[in-house]
Design an enzyme around this catalytic site. Structure first.
Site, PDB file in Angstrom:
ATOM      1  N   ARG A 235       0.853  -1.188   0.000  1.00 37.91           N
ATOM      2  CA  ARG A 235       0.000   0.000   0.000  1.00 37.91           C
ATOM      3  C   ARG A 235       0.889   1.237   0.000  1.00 37.91           C
ATOM      4  O   ARG A 235       1.890   1.303   0.708  1.00 37.91           O
ATOM      5  CB  ARG A 235      -0.925   0.017   1.236  1.00 37.91           C
ATOM      6  N   ASP A 259       5.155  -0.305  -6.818  1.00 35.24           N
ATOM      7  CA  ASP A 259       3.934  -0.643  -7.557  1.00 35.24           C
ATOM      8  C   ASP A 259       2.749   0.120  -6.988  1.00 35.24           C
ATOM      9  O   ASP A 259       1.681   0.131  -7.576  1.00 35.24           O
ATOM     10  CB  ASP A 259       3.672  -2.150  -7.484  1.00 35.24           C
ATOM     11  N   GLU A 264      -2.018   7.447  -5.881  1.00 34.04           N
ATOM     12  CA  GLU A 264      -2.353   6.646  -7.055  1.00 34.04           C
ATOM     13  C   GLU A 264      -3.845   6.584  -7.375  1.00 34.04           C
ATOM     14  O   GLU A 264      -4.221   6.329  -8.524  1.00 34.04           O
ATOM     15  CB  GLU A 264      -1.841   5.212  -6.892  1.00 34.04           C
ATOM     16  N   HIS A 296       0.258  -0.391  -9.961  1.00 31.39           N
ATOM     17  CA  HIS A 296      -0.511  -1.295  -9.088  1.00 31.39           C
ATOM     18  C   HIS A 296      -0.918  -2.565  -9.847  1.00 31.39           C
ATOM     19  O   HIS A 296      -2.081  -2.967  -9.835  1.00 31.39           O
ATOM     20  CB  HIS A 296      -1.754  -0.573  -8.555  1.00 31.39           C
TER      21      HIS A 296
END
Length: 329
Positions: A235, A259, A264, A296
């Site tokens: 996260r 990622d 985001e 992600h």
């Protein structure tokens, strides 16, 4: 039961439809729509008993209030994370919220190692250079992982998979977890400060909670080795981004692979190539030559999507039959 599926992508529809054709799911009527679930789109759920949402959507109190007005009784999260859901507000309305606690730990762990390797060996830069007939090795120097130390923060299913990968690379593996995994007999469990100070590669695999929010900050960064490689596939909120940028500027990191990142939600899974991002932290991160960022996508394998589809629909059927299956929050 009628289910409104928010944020439907072509791969979602293909994966879910493959299961909806099965006899055991004949009582589920799924309608796919492209918009994400937000306070502005929640009214679209009028006439539906359930909604299906993803980790990048806004299920704040405002959204939950509107869903309640629409008489929605079930929220199907087709993901493991639920920090974007106001669970207390949902429970207050008697709504059931379910998730997919585990779909493919190996998918996420393999992507974490791919990020580490790419950022370390500058594979993304080498690919672009060679396409332009530039075969120079300048700027492509990496380090061996063999005989180095990997620090795994969180050794649940995903962290355990990452630990096994690192062990396979011939690395010493340190672990930090409130509940050590007894199956990982090759992992040496230590406190967080020890892990930070001794690890050459640090990979984050823990949920975002009050106690883990910004666990990577300027204080913890200063405890790390110089030249450490940091990877986050969990996260974005685990890392205080401004502090990370400060650490990068101060040459603390050999490489960083992300990622997930704090801002985001507004752009993840969307094509923003024609958009000017006025105050983008991601743009600042991308300006550094030793930072590798993906969208992600760690979960994004055929096997993981199949598992997500099956478990999400099983959660719907369990609710419909009144037989809880343990995936309720």
């Amino acid at each position: 039961m009628k289910i409104l599926f928010f944020g439907a992508k072509s791969y979602d529809i293909k994966s879910f439809d493959a299961y909806l054709d099965k006899e055991e799911y004949k009582d589920l009527d799924v309608v796919y729509i492209e918009p994400n679930l937000t306070p502005q789109t929640a009214m679209l759920a009028a006439g539906y008993e359930a909604v299906c949402a993803f980790v990048n959507m806004d299920l704040s109190a405002e959204t939950i209030d509107i869903l309640n007005t629409c008489k929605v009784k079930l929220i199907l999260m087709r993901c493991a994370g639920f920090n974007n859901v106001d669970l207390e507000r949902a429970k207050g309305y008697g709504m059931t919220v379910t998730r997919v606690p585990s779909y493919s730990p190996e998918a996420v762990a393999e992507h974490a190692m791919a990020l580490a390797l790419t950022a370390n060996r500058h594979t993304h830069k080498a690919y672009i250079k060679v396409r332009e007939n530039n075969y120079s090795l300048n700027g492509l120097m990496g380090v061996n992982f063999y005989k180095k130390t990997a620090g795994i923060v969180g050794t649940g299913k995903i962290g355990a998979a990452m630990a096994r990968i690192c062990h396979g690379f011939g690395m010493k593996v340190l672990g930090y977890d409130m509940y050590p995994n007894k199956d990982l007999d090759f992992v040496e469990y230590v406190d967080l400060d020890t892990l930070l100070s001794q690890s050459d590669l640090i990979s984050l695999h823990c949920p975002l909670m009050e106690e883990t929010h910004h666990m990577i900050n300027i204080d913890t960064i200063q405890k790390m080795k110089d030249g450490v490689i940091l990877v986050n596939t969990s996260r974005g909120g685990l890392i205080k981004t401004d502090d990370l940028i400060q650490g990068i500027r101060e040459n603390k990191f050999f490489a960083v692979g992300l990622d997930v990142y704090e801002e985001e939600n507004g752009s993840v899974y969307e094509d923003m190539s024609e958009t000017i991002l006025e105050h983008s932290t991601v743009a600042r991160l991308l300006s550094f030559p030793n930072v590798m960022v993906t969208s992600h996508q760690a979960f994004f394998t055929e096997e993981a999507l199949a598992a997500i589809s099956e478990v999400t629909l099983d959660n719907a059927m369990s609710y419909l039959k009144g037989t809880p299956n343990g995936n309720e929050l």
